[in-house]
Design an enzyme around this catalytic site. Sequence first.
Site, PDB file in Angstrom:
ATOM      1  N   ARG A  73       0.854  -1.197   0.000  1.00 43.04           N
ATOM      2  CA  ARG A  73       0.000   0.000   0.000  1.00 43.04           C
ATOM      3  C   ARG A  73       0.881   1.236   0.000  1.00 43.04           C
ATOM      4  NH1 ARG A  73      -5.170   0.276   3.995  1.00 43.04           N
ATOM      5  NH2 ARG A  73      -5.694  -1.678   2.981  1.00 43.04           N
ATOM      6  N   SER A 175      -8.522   0.447   0.594  1.00 39.45           N
ATOM      7  CA  SER A 175      -9.533   0.423   1.653  1.00 39.45           C
ATOM      8  C   SER A 175      -9.990   1.833   2.039  1.00 39.45           C
ATOM      9  CB  SER A 175      -9.000  -0.363   2.850  1.00 39.45           C
ATOM     10  OG  SER A 175     -10.036  -0.592   3.771  1.00 39.45           O
ATOM     11  N   ASP A 332     -16.895   1.066   4.689  1.00 39.44           N
ATOM     12  CA  ASP A 332     -15.796   1.880   4.165  1.00 39.44           C
ATOM     13  C   ASP A 332     -15.707   1.685   2.639  1.00 39.44           C
ATOM     14  OD1 ASP A 332     -14.660  -0.660   4.114  1.00 39.44           O
ATOM     15  OD2 ASP A 332     -12.703  -0.018   4.839  1.00 39.44           O
ATOM     16  N   ASP A 336     -15.055  -3.606   3.439  1.00 38.72           N
ATOM     17  CA  ASP A 336     -14.606  -4.701   4.313  1.00 38.72           C
ATOM     18  C   ASP A 336     -14.698  -4.325   5.795  1.00 38.72           C
ATOM     19  OD1 ASP A 336     -12.417  -2.985   4.437  1.00 38.72           O
ATOM     20  OD2 ASP A 336     -10.915  -4.573   4.192  1.00 38.72           O
ATOM     21  N   LYS A 448     -12.077  -9.817   7.031  1.00 41.06           N
ATOM     22  CA  LYS A 448     -13.115  -8.925   7.536  1.00 41.06           C
ATOM     23  C   LYS A 448     -14.090  -8.596   6.413  1.00 41.06           C
ATOM     24  CE  LYS A 448     -10.026  -4.889   7.343  1.00 41.06           C
ATOM     25  NZ  LYS A 448      -8.687  -5.455   7.234  1.00 41.06           N
TER      26      LYS A 448
END
Length: 622
Positions: A73, A175, A332, A336, A448
């Site tokens: 990320r 995310s 979000d 997730d 998740k």
Amino acid sequence: MGECGGPGDVNSNVLIARSTGDAQLDKAVWQWLSWDKNQKTKEQIESLLQNGKHKELRDRLCCRLTFGTAGLRSAMGAGFCYINDLTVIQSTQGIYKYLERCFSDFKQRGFVVGYDTRGQVTSNCSSKKLAKLTAAVLLAKDVPVYFFSTYVPTPFVPYAVQQLKAVAGVMITASHNRKEDNGYKVYWENGAQITSPHDKEIIKCIEECVEPWNGSWNENLVDTSPLRQDPLKKICDCYMEDLKKICYHRELNVQTNLKFVHTSFHGVGHDYVQLAFKAFGFQPPIPVPEQKDPDPDFSTVKCPNPEEGESVLELSLRLAEKESAKVVVATDPDADRLAVAEQQENGCWKVFTGNELAALFGWWMFSRWKENCTQDADVKNVYMLATTVSSKILRAIALKEGFHFEETLPGFKWIGSRVKDLLDNGKEVLFAFEESIGFMCGTSVLDKDGVSAAVVIAEMATYLESKNLTLAQKLVEIYETYGYHISKTSYFLCYDPPTIKRIFEKLRNFDDPQSYPKCCGIYNILHVRDITTGYDSSQPNKKSVLPVSKSSQMITFTFQNGCVATLRTSGTEPKIKYYAEMCALPEQSDRSLLEEELQKLIEALIENFLEPDKNGLIWRSA
């Protein structure tokens, strides 16, 4: 090489010949300008070179991306440590090389690729484009690819990997990070995010094949290759059907007058949450119109993270008041994770923390299991899990009810892998969570999942309403039964890695070399656990039971007064996070006293251990 640029581009050749006086940097610049076919990111490097910005060039080109708690990320933009077309191609080439080594049937079983709706015009970079390049690398090597024809929630990728028996999968997402970021999340054949040693081996393989192969840039392969399949309909249908396994009160759901508002935070969640509510028999939740459709600029929120609370839920709460909806669910941007708010009798809204929601989910999933299990079911075969920085409330429920509770390192990748081990050994896992509003209800997805969590909380609220209870009232009941667990989590921003290292090294050499603090202000410390070094003073051999994680900083202090506090660095952002929780026994029921004690301890922790003024830390904006 025409308009794409490359070794044949005259301008590039002139620039490649320009020396920076640093051989390592010269090589990196040469590689970038030779390999990058994205005109926008290529121009970013050319511009830095022309303007003599050697420090920024070094920062961008002389280090690589590494796997953190949520895969790769970083910000989108040019450079080997950024997310862009070239680094995604390189990462996928490394994964191809590693998977080819691990699976003899790789080319029969295939690979899953999903993506969210992020994008950045200045780098001509979008999640969909990066996903197409991921697929291109594999299709060019004759690997079947299950490429979703539209954006999907992150949990659909691990779910698809298991359902389609693929060897692995990638989700292109950052995310809830800021809009400038993107990411590359890798799932193994077991449906869980990769952990060590796979991550380290993949990085080695990436480093062995950094030059793009023939065909790697051909993003049109997803439209032309016979090896590409679209799993969208099959996976969506199967997922919604599997979801019904954790639906226990369909009749109540069909009849309820309770209304729900859902916001998808400008991300992927809207369509999928609507379908999930339908699967449970509910009327569809009321969407927040301004946030319903994907928007890579996240234009109505200062940051796209529902965890930030009421300040980012403003539009949802106002809509709920207008529509007389008592409960707001917020997924979000990649759906997730889940935030929940409930209107209280005085008209104010309570935004639940991740730890409070976990208390509710834990009670719910266990009480539903108890009510629906067969006569010969053994409670000792039942498990719940949480990451070590999350609330210990599940431990308290487990001790009283007789099931097992386990902790893992932070990051759902550790939970997913452990859950898979437990399932393979015949155990039943009901629920797992991390405090940063990540919940896993049931085991259809080993990660998740905000979509399933949203509809489970809706059913819980509906059931409780039929008993004249609210979620907030039930939470108090849970704490009164199992003991108050009052926690506070926050963070400081720190953009200087040496400062972060210095803070943690000081804690390891506090009064003397190689000695941890014995107290924090007036609060005595009973035990210290340092996951970075593997030390744990509470163990007879002084070694941590949880695996060592040298790549990140994390120290936990257990205090004499029952408080547990952890300081750690974020795996995805420039943050030092702190987590503190008072774990009280059921008979200690004075909540305000416990809250006051916790607040004082946090103040001591910040003042003595983090020293924000001295270290130039930026306080989280409330």
